[in-house]
Motif scaffolding. Structure first.
Motif, PDB file in Angstrom:
ATOM      1  N   UNK A 165      -1.961   9.808   8.118  1.00 39.69           N
ATOM      2  CA  UNK A 165      -1.900   8.382   7.828  1.00 39.69           C
ATOM      3  C   UNK A 165      -1.988   8.120   6.329  1.00 39.69           C
ATOM      4  N   UNK A 166      -1.343   7.043   5.905  1.00 43.35           N
ATOM      5  CA  UNK A 166      -1.433   6.641   4.514  1.00 43.35           C
ATOM      6  C   UNK A 166      -2.777   5.959   4.262  1.00 43.35           C
ATOM      7  N   UNK A 167      -3.324   6.079   3.054  1.00 44.34           N
ATOM      8  CA  UNK A 167      -4.558   5.345   2.727  1.00 44.34           C
ATOM      9  C   UNK A 167      -4.331   3.845   2.865  1.00 44.34           C
ATOM     10  N   UNK A 168      -5.357   3.133   3.300  1.00 46.87           N
ATOM     11  CA  UNK A 168      -5.248   1.679   3.442  1.00 46.87           C
ATOM     12  C   UNK A 168      -5.081   1.037   2.069  1.00 46.87           C
ATOM     13  N   UNK A 169      -4.168   0.086   1.961  1.00 50.04           N
ATOM     14  CA  UNK A 169      -3.982  -0.620   0.699  1.00 50.04           C
ATOM     15  C   UNK A 169      -5.215  -1.443   0.379  1.00 50.04           C
ATOM     16  N   UNK A 170      -5.481  -1.620  -0.922  1.00 43.35           N
ATOM     17  CA  UNK A 170      -6.688  -2.318  -1.355  1.00 43.35           C
ATOM     18  C   UNK A 170      -6.750  -3.738  -0.811  1.00 43.35           C
ATOM     19  N   UNK A 171      -5.618  -4.435  -0.796  1.00 45.31           N
ATOM     20  CA  UNK A 171      -5.658  -5.826  -0.359  1.00 45.31           C
ATOM     21  C   UNK A 171      -5.975  -5.921   1.131  1.00 45.31           C
ATOM     22  N   UNK A 172      -5.560  -4.900   1.905  1.00 45.69           N
ATOM     23  CA  UNK A 172      -5.892  -4.884   3.321  1.00 45.69           C
ATOM     24  C   UNK A 172      -7.383  -4.616   3.520  1.00 45.69           C
ATOM     25  N   UNK A 173      -7.936  -3.705   2.715  1.00 44.42           N
ATOM     26  CA  UNK A 173      -9.378  -3.463   2.773  1.00 44.42           C
ATOM     27  C   UNK A 173     -10.141  -4.745   2.450  1.00 44.42           C
TER      28      UNK A 173
END
Length: 211
Positions: free
Chosen positions: A138-146
């Motif tokens: 899986x790709x790392x979660x984007x900062x804005x989604x976090x």
């Protein structure tokens, strides 16, 4: 350790603050305690699940005896999976390293390796990152989604938990103290985020979070 060898210490007190003026103390930056979380993944052999559960019951209380330990959370595999995720928290990187480099942990690791389909995966993260640790591939979660997901969880908690603490103060008079009520509120919010809400919510929205 010889008599001439200084004893290691993690004492971070500053005696000079005893005589510091009010303006000097006010000008200081607020302390930011370091928080380290190690995310450990074990792919357990299906025929070794029971033995692995017994091993977990042994290693958790041993880890708790190390200085700086701040808790362990075990995420059991969902149906059809054999992946266990263990998060272990320490108050500093040095204390975390003491545990991971200890002879006790290495002995326990030797015990568990035959129960695994592959070598253990360990990632050390700080702050809120351990809630957003992607699975293999899986790709790392984007900062804005976090940010959005954390905000959506914290916002209702900061609305309702203080009201609950105020209601509880009717039975616990000590909670009328401002500092104690704030501490209780913060402790409840962090506990709910860490142990109840975020592990479940991040699993439910993983398709969006890691896309």
């Amino acid at each position: 350790m010889t008599a001439d060898t200084p004893t290691p210490t993690t004492d971070d007190r500053e005696p000079s603050l005893r005589n510091a003026t009010l303006s000097d103390v006010t000008a200081r930056r607020l302390p930011r305690p370091e928080s380290i979380t190690a995310v450990i993944r074990h792919h357990v052999r299906p025929d070794a699940a029971a033995a692995y559960e017994q091993w977990l019951q042994r290693i958790v209380p041993i880890a708790e005896r190390f200085p700086g330990h701040r808790g362990v959370h075990v995420i059991h595999p969902p149906a059809g999976s054999t992946l266990y995720t263990v998060t272990i928290r320490f108050d500093s990187l040095l204390h975390a390293d003491d545990w991971f480099q200890s002879a006790a942990r290495h002995a326990l690791l030797d015990e568990v390796l035959p129960m695994l389909d592959s070598d253990e995966e360990v990632k050390t993260v700080t702050g809120l990152e351990f809630w957003f640790h992607p699975g293999p591939g899986q790709k790392p979660a984007r900062r804005y989604k976090q940010f959005l997901l954390t905000l959506c969880v914290i916002f209702p908690l900061t609305l309702f938990v203080p009201r609950g603490v105020q209601w509880l103060a009717g039975w616990v008079p000590a909670l009328h103290d401002t500092y104690l009520s704030h501490f209780a509120t913060s402790a409840i919010v962090v506990a709910l985020m860490t142990y109840v809400l975020m592990p479940r919510i991040t699993r439910h929205v993983a398709g969006w979070l890691y896309r």
